[in-house]
Design an enzyme around this catalytic site. Sequence first.
Site, PDB file in Angstrom:
ATOM      1  CB  SER A 286      -0.963   0.047   1.155  1.00 45.49           C
ATOM      2  OG  SER A 286      -0.010   0.205   2.476  1.00 45.49           O
ATOM      3  CE  LYS A 287       0.097   8.507  -1.006  1.00 43.13           C
ATOM      4  NZ  LYS A 287       0.652   8.868   0.186  1.00 43.13           N
ATOM      5  NE  ARG A 288      -1.808   3.578   6.343  1.00 42.78           N
ATOM      6  CZ  ARG A 288      -2.650   2.542   7.033  1.00 42.78           C
ATOM      7  NH1 ARG A 288      -2.150   1.631   7.898  1.00 42.78           N
ATOM      8  NH2 ARG A 288      -3.977   2.613   6.530  1.00 42.78           N
ATOM      9  N   GLY A 290       4.890   2.533   1.324  1.00 40.51           N
ATOM     10  CA  GLY A 290       5.923   3.192   0.737  1.00 40.51           C
ATOM     11  C   GLY A 290       6.410   4.411   1.512  1.00 40.51           C
ATOM     12  CG  ASP A 291       3.286   7.480   2.405  1.00 34.19           C
ATOM     13  OD1 ASP A 291       4.033   7.688   1.149  1.00 34.19           O
ATOM     14  OD2 ASP A 291       2.226   7.722   2.527  1.00 34.19           O
TER      15      ASP A 291
END
Length: 524
Positions: A286-288, A290-291
Amino acid sequence: MLLFFANIHVLDGRLMYIDKKRLYLKKKMKTRVRFAPSPTGPLHIGGLRTALFNYLFAKKKAGVFVLRIEDTDQNRSVEGSEDYIQEALEWCGMNPDEGPKNGGEFGPYRQSERKNIYADHIQTLIKKGAAYYAFDKAERLNEERKEAEKKGETFKYGHQNRLQFKNSLTLTEKETTEALKKEFVIRLKVESNQTVIVKDLIRGVVRVKTDTLDDKILMKSDGMPTYHFANVVDDHLMEITCVIRGEEWLPSLPIHKLIYTAFGWETPEFMHLPLILKTVGKGKLSKRDGDKDGYPVFPLKWGKETPGFREMGFLASGMVNYLALLGWNEGIEKEVYSLKELEKAFNTKGVQKGGARFDYEKAKWINQQQLQKMSVEEIYSVSRVKELLSPFEENKHLSLIRLVKERLNILDDIKDELTFIESTYPYDEKVIEKINDKNPKAVLEQIKKTLIEEDDVDLFQEQIISWSKKNEVSMGILMQSFRLALVGKLTGPDIFKVCSVLGKEVSLKRINKLIEHLNFKQIL
Ligand code: GLU
């Protein structure tokens, strides 16, 4: 029991016959695949991987790669997403053969522009009795939903209860005509007690009992089709021969099969791609993730806040190569592929069933491999590289790339690798302490002298090395002193090349500066 097996036999025989006929027809049909994203924001790399597998499948079979924008859910559509998708595909070199931008004979390619087509087709299903109008108020359905939840069940509107609701199956014709003046939806009538047989090219045959399915909404009250309906109608009308999409759509397949059957249409082939998983732990990337770990999950930047692989310094070839390996391999050791090579090598057999773990380090390694295959000029043609080199004089750009090329994993490493061009790093004092009793000053003086006399870098290198040999100065001391003077620390590109890029004047200044520094230390 015997009879049961006999039935299976007959059924299998018929299936075999149908399969043969299908195979014959398929052989004559041109391969057509589609990438069908919903424009709900930036395209996740999982989506881009789906596009890539579609593209490769098409190229391998000299077929057609279609881009279709599935924008029937206006509430979820986000402005700019379609352009983003198009740009991401173009960046990767996967230009759609047909799509909203360049058209084609099967358009329009935006579902929001195909409303009439769905409206016509739903009438066919209504007439056949395969779909029906439903007039139930949201409150009533919510109540039912709550009731079911209380019992720990999921509410389903289907064969078991459809006759208890307000729909064209329970109302008279007159009442239905009246009700149609207000809001309604159209549902698929899923017959009970049957088995839907679907075949996935990766997972094989999947059998699903219709009793587990509900009467899915095909047309919403705003007159727009749902995903299921629009998707099937378009895949049929656009003559898609193989539907390639993410595994998350596998549960929808029986419903899609029922819609094809209701129309009396031949189904295309299906291939559901494995999920892209988090680097560690369970679940989808998920984007999380990656962040948290400092990597992008989108190919291009989205707004100002969200970086993309391109802006992080990835080459399109690196991105494409890495994505191809997320769920596919050729069955040989090879891992580094150009898009052209992938077009030849791609095969369905190599697509794995299990989820593919995302590994940013591996992505960088692949990118590095792609970078090393490029010439300095090719690297310079990448616009990101021009941006990164903009602080430096233009006539030095090519030599700067030449200097650091081998050390790059991603293009943005250029920034770190060239920091010393502006000025040296603060001297690594630990190194100074280590070499101080080996008379680095004398070494530096000799380097200076040779450099003043010799303009040709190669000859300068030769002379200084033969001086060190003659005077029994170790190579280590020579290189370390020189590197400390020009860079400030012991890592970096070949020091003679650094010297050449910096030029005589700057190099001499830096050598003098280190000599002064050493003098100063001695006084202390
Ligand atoms: N519109 C769906 C999506 O956003 C496409 C699913 C499919 O390819 O059938 O992923």
